[in-house]
Design a protein around this motif. Structure first.
Motif, PDB file in Angstrom:
ATOM      1  N   LEU A  99      49.172  44.199  58.572  1.00 23.41           N
ATOM      2  CA  LEU A  99      48.479  43.506  57.482  1.00 23.41           C
ATOM      3  C   LEU A  99      49.435  42.535  56.786  1.00 23.41           C
TER       4      LEU A  99
ATOM      5  N   TYR B 176      44.038  44.182  49.709  1.00 27.41           N
ATOM      6  CA  TYR B 176      43.091  44.531  50.766  1.00 27.41           C
ATOM      7  C   TYR B 176      42.147  45.602  50.222  1.00 27.41           C
TER       8      TYR B 176
ATOM      9  N   ALA C 147      37.383  45.764  56.145  1.00 25.33           N
ATOM     10  CA  ALA C 147      38.314  45.465  55.058  1.00 25.33           C
ATOM     11  C   ALA C 147      38.337  43.963  54.832  1.00 25.33           C
ATOM     12  N   SER C 148      38.553  43.574  53.590  1.00 28.35           N
ATOM     13  CA  SER C 148      38.597  42.154  53.249  1.00 28.35           C
ATOM     14  C   SER C 148      39.762  41.887  52.309  1.00 28.35           C
ATOM     15  N   VAL C 149      40.096  40.612  52.169  1.00 25.78           N
ATOM     16  CA  VAL C 149      41.127  40.174  51.232  1.00 25.78           C
ATOM     17  C   VAL C 149      40.434  39.833  49.919  1.00 25.78           C
TER      18      VAL C 149
ATOM     19  N   THR D 260      39.050  41.235  57.509  1.00 29.75           N
ATOM     20  CA  THR D 260      40.313  41.308  58.238  1.00 29.75           C
ATOM     21  C   THR D 260      40.215  42.246  59.445  1.00 29.75           C
TER      22      THR D 260
END
Length: 236
Positions: free
Chosen positions: A165, A173, A213-215, A229
């Protein structure tokens, strides 16, 4: 920033999300006009942000403070006309109702427990009967991400281990668990040297539909606002 001096990806994310100062934005824009690689990255992130902004937007951080001020002013301000007290009471009641909705999500306890990184017990449920191992699928622009997930419907446990990551100074995250009834739960992933581990106990893994999962902005979001992600699809 000419030649091989490309813009860091985290700076491009800040640029696309509008978090840079005007002078820095102009500098970035001049570089993008001359650098095809950075321009492609900026276009990619802008498309992802534009797509995810279709999701509901979380209330601004100042909402709670402003509402408390409204409540205080309604309680202390004197009314002389006969109808003004009635209006004040109605307004106060409506404000309290809205406050309840805002704080409701924070007051409700989640029906499961979460342990992260070094706090996870050494002995987990990997070897427990009926434990399934699933592979993490990285998003198109994050092929360096890899990891695995273990779930057990009998013990209602889930363990996620992910590596690769990238670190974004102004971003976190966030893991999104989407259930079969489309309910969504979010949990922050804490990075340690580009890796993160998270362990759930008491969660109904049999109802998982999708995990991704995302930023997100620092501290996380109520709804997903940033690009994906990685993900684990339970429909396949």
């Amino acid at each position: 920033m000419k030649g091989n001096n490309h813009i860091p990806e985290e700076t491009i994310i800040d640029y696309v999300s509008g978090e840079l100062e005007e002078q820095e934005e102009e500098q970035i824009q001049r570089h993008l006009n001359e650098c095809e690689r950075c321009m492609e990255m900026a276009v990619h992130w802008r498309q992802l942000f534009d797509y995810n902004r279709r999701e509901p937007v979380q209330p601004p951080p100042t909402l709670k403070e402003n509402m408390w001020q409204m409540v205080h002013s309604k309680k202390t301000k004197k009314r002389k006309e006969i109808w003004k007290p009635v209006t004040a009471v109605c307004t106060f009641a409506a404000t309290i109702g809205l406050l309840f909705l805002v704080f409701k999500g924070e007051m409700e306890e989640k029906p499961y427990e979460v342990v992260k990184n070094d706090e996870i017990p050494f002995e987990t449920f990997h070897s427990t009967p009926n434990t399934k191992q699933l592979n993490i699928v990285p998003a198109v622009n994050h092929q360096q991400i890899n990891g695995n997930m273990w779930i057990n419907g009998d013990t209602k446990e889930m363990f996620l281990e992910v590596d690769g990551l990238p670190h974004y100074p102004n971003r976190d995250y966030q893991l999104w668990i989407i259930f079969s009834n489309d309910d969504v739960e979010g949990e922050l992933l804490i990075l340690q040297d580009g890796a993160s581990r998270i362990f759930f106990q008491g969660i109904d893994v049999e109802k998982f539909k999708l995990i991704k999962a995302s930023v997100e902005p620092k501290g996380g979001s109520t709804y997903q606002t940033g690009p994906d992600t990685f993900f684990v699809d339970f429909n396949h």
